[in-house]
Design a protein around this motif. Structure first.
Motif, mmCIF file in Angstrom:
data_model
loop_
_atom_site.group_PDB
_atom_site.id
_atom_site.type_symbol
_atom_site.label_atom_id
_atom_site.label_comp_id
_atom_site.label_asym_id
_atom_site.label_seq_id
_atom_site.Cartn_x
_atom_site.Cartn_y
_atom_site.Cartn_z
ATOM 1 N N PRO A 59 6.260 8.363 8.914
ATOM 2 C CA PRO A 59 4.951 8.828 9.381
ATOM 3 C C PRO A 59 4.472 8.127 10.656
ATOM 4 O O PRO A 59 3.334 8.279 11.057
ATOM 5 C CB PRO A 59 4.036 8.466 8.213
ATOM 6 C CG PRO A 59 4.607 7.165 7.718
ATOM 7 C CD PRO A 59 6.105 7.333 7.868
ATOM 8 N N TYR A 60 5.372 7.374 11.294
ATOM 9 C CA TYR A 60 4.958 6.520 12.409
ATOM 10 C C TYR A 60 4.971 7.263 13.745
ATOM 11 O O TYR A 60 5.845 8.101 13.993
ATOM 12 C CB TYR A 60 5.861 5.283 12.484
ATOM 13 C CG TYR A 60 5.940 4.592 11.156
ATOM 14 C CD1 TYR A 60 4.857 3.885 10.656
ATOM 15 C CD2 TYR A 60 7.078 4.688 10.364
ATOM 16 C CE1 TYR A 60 4.913 3.281 9.408
ATOM 17 C CE2 TYR A 60 7.139 4.083 9.123
ATOM 18 C CZ TYR A 60 6.053 3.385 8.649
ATOM 19 O OH TYR A 60 6.102 2.794 7.412
ATOM 20 N N CYS A 61 4.038 6.922 14.595
ATOM 21 C CA CYS A 61 3.960 7.497 15.933
ATOM 22 C C CYS A 61 5.167 7.029 16.752
ATOM 23 O O CYS A 61 5.493 5.847 16.763
ATOM 24 C CB CYS A 61 2.663 7.069 16.607
ATOM 25 S SG CYS A 61 2.530 7.649 18.316
ATOM 26 N N ASP A 87 0.847 -1.203 0.000
ATOM 27 C CA ASP A 87 0.000 0.000 0.000
ATOM 28 C C ASP A 87 0.879 1.248 0.000
ATOM 29 O O ASP A 87 1.920 1.295 0.655
ATOM 30 C CB ASP A 87 -0.899 0.042 1.242
ATOM 31 C CG ASP A 87 -2.134 -0.817 1.126
ATOM 32 O OD1 ASP A 87 -2.416 -1.350 0.039
ATOM 33 O OD2 ASP A 87 -2.837 -0.964 2.160
ATOM 34 N N LYS A 88 0.412 2.254 -0.729
ATOM 35 C CA LYS A 88 1.103 3.539 -0.789
ATOM 36 C C LYS A 88 0.097 4.628 -0.454
ATOM 37 O O LYS A 88 -0.996 4.663 -1.010
ATOM 38 C CB LYS A 88 1.678 3.781 -2.175
ATOM 39 C CG LYS A 88 2.737 2.777 -2.544
ATOM 40 C CD LYS A 88 3.183 2.948 -3.977
ATOM 41 C CE LYS A 88 4.184 1.860 -4.291
ATOM 42 N NZ LYS A 88 4.011 1.268 -5.567
ATOM 43 N N LYS A 89 0.480 5.522 0.436
ATOM 44 C CA LYS A 89 -0.384 6.635 0.838
ATOM 45 C C LYS A 89 0.463 7.885 0.986
ATOM 46 O O LYS A 89 1.659 7.812 1.255
ATOM 47 C CB LYS A 89 -1.056 6.352 2.189
ATOM 48 C CG LYS A 89 -1.992 5.161 2.190
ATOM 49 C CD LYS A 89 -3.294 5.511 1.552
ATOM 50 C CE LYS A 89 -4.292 4.380 1.689
ATOM 51 N NZ LYS A 89 -5.538 4.669 1.061
ATOM 52 N N MET A 90 -0.174 9.024 0.852
ATOM 53 C CA MET A 90 0.495 10.297 1.095
ATOM 54 C C MET A 90 0.090 10.765 2.495
ATOM 55 O O MET A 90 -1.068 11.102 2.742
ATOM 56 C CB MET A 90 0.113 11.324 0.032
ATOM 57 C CG MET A 90 0.553 10.937 -1.376
ATOM 58 S SD MET A 90 2.305 10.612 -1.567
ATOM 59 C CE MET A 90 2.973 12.248 -1.540
ATOM 60 N N TRP A 91 1.053 10.745 3.419
ATOM 61 C CA TRP A 91 0.818 11.124 4.813
ATOM 62 C C TRP A 91 0.881 12.646 4.943
ATOM 63 O O TRP A 91 1.819 13.293 4.471
ATOM 64 C CB TRP A 91 1.876 10.466 5.697
ATOM 65 C CG TRP A 91 1.796 10.807 7.148
ATOM 66 C CD1 TRP A 91 0.811 10.441 8.016
ATOM 67 C CD2 TRP A 91 2.727 11.575 7.906
ATOM 68 N NE1 TRP A 91 1.087 10.928 9.274
ATOM 69 C CE2 TRP A 91 2.260 11.632 9.228
ATOM 70 C CE3 TRP A 91 3.914 12.216 7.594
ATOM 71 C CZ2 TRP A 91 2.931 12.301 10.241
ATOM 72 C CZ3 TRP A 91 4.593 12.888 8.605
ATOM 73 C CH2 TRP A 91 4.102 12.931 9.895
ATOM 74 N N PRO A 115 3.198 16.705 1.476
ATOM 75 C CA PRO A 115 2.958 15.406 2.112
ATOM 76 C C PRO A 115 4.159 14.479 1.927
ATOM 77 O O PRO A 115 5.031 14.728 1.094
ATOM 78 C CB PRO A 115 1.734 14.866 1.374
ATOM 79 C CG PRO A 115 1.794 15.519 0.037
ATOM 80 C CD PRO A 115 2.386 16.881 0.273
ATOM 81 N N MET A 116 4.173 13.422 2.724
ATOM 82 C CA MET A 116 5.236 12.419 2.650
ATOM 83 C C MET A 116 4.657 11.121 2.122
ATOM 84 O O MET A 116 3.638 10.647 2.617
ATOM 85 C CB MET A 116 5.810 12.180 4.045
ATOM 86 C CG MET A 116 6.846 11.119 4.100
ATOM 87 S SD MET A 116 7.321 10.870 5.822
ATOM 88 C CE MET A 116 8.360 9.456 5.602
ATOM 89 N N LYS A 117 5.317 10.539 1.116
ATOM 90 C CA LYS A 117 4.866 9.255 0.585
ATOM 91 C C LYS A 117 5.254 8.153 1.568
ATOM 92 O O LYS A 117 6.414 8.037 1.957
ATOM 93 C CB LYS A 117 5.497 8.985 -0.775
ATOM 94 C CG LYS A 117 5.004 7.711 -1.423
ATOM 95 C CD LYS A 117 5.625 7.534 -2.791
ATOM 96 C CE LYS A 117 5.104 6.302 -3.476
ATOM 97 N NZ LYS A 117 5.680 6.159 -4.823
ATOM 98 N N ALA A 118 4.281 7.348 1.946
ATOM 99 C CA ALA A 118 4.508 6.214 2.834
ATOM 100 C C ALA A 118 4.204 4.936 2.070
ATOM 101 O O ALA A 118 3.141 4.817 1.466
ATOM 102 C CB ALA A 118 3.610 6.317 4.066
#
Length: 81
Positions: free
Chosen positions: A72-74, A20-24, A49-52
């Protein structure tokens, strides 16, 4: 307004599939948290945004406060703000 905005003081739970790819969202202005909806451009935040890319099928916890040192991780930073 100062960016990034703290979208929430807790992580966002995200169940990803391998590849999966998302923009964070890095600015905190998105109405589609934790992902980007283009608000950074409309609100002239100066941020992008950052690509994750999620390498495993599993549950991830994505930063909601936008202050993490491991985007993008907590990383728990929300507990200190």
């Amino acid at each position: 307004m100062e960016y990034p905005i703290v979208a929430q003081k807790a992580p966002y739970k995200f169940d990803a599939s391998e590849g999966d790819k998302k923009m964070w969202c890095t600015c905190g202005a998105s109405e589609n948290q934790p992902f980007c909806d283009g608000s950074h451009g409309k609100k002239e935040t100066g941020m992008k945004p950052m690509k994750a890319v999620f390498e495993e099928t599993k549950t991830y916890y994505l930063c909601g406060c936008k202050q993490t040192k491991n985007p993008p991780y907590c990383d728990g930073t929300h507990s200190k703000i």
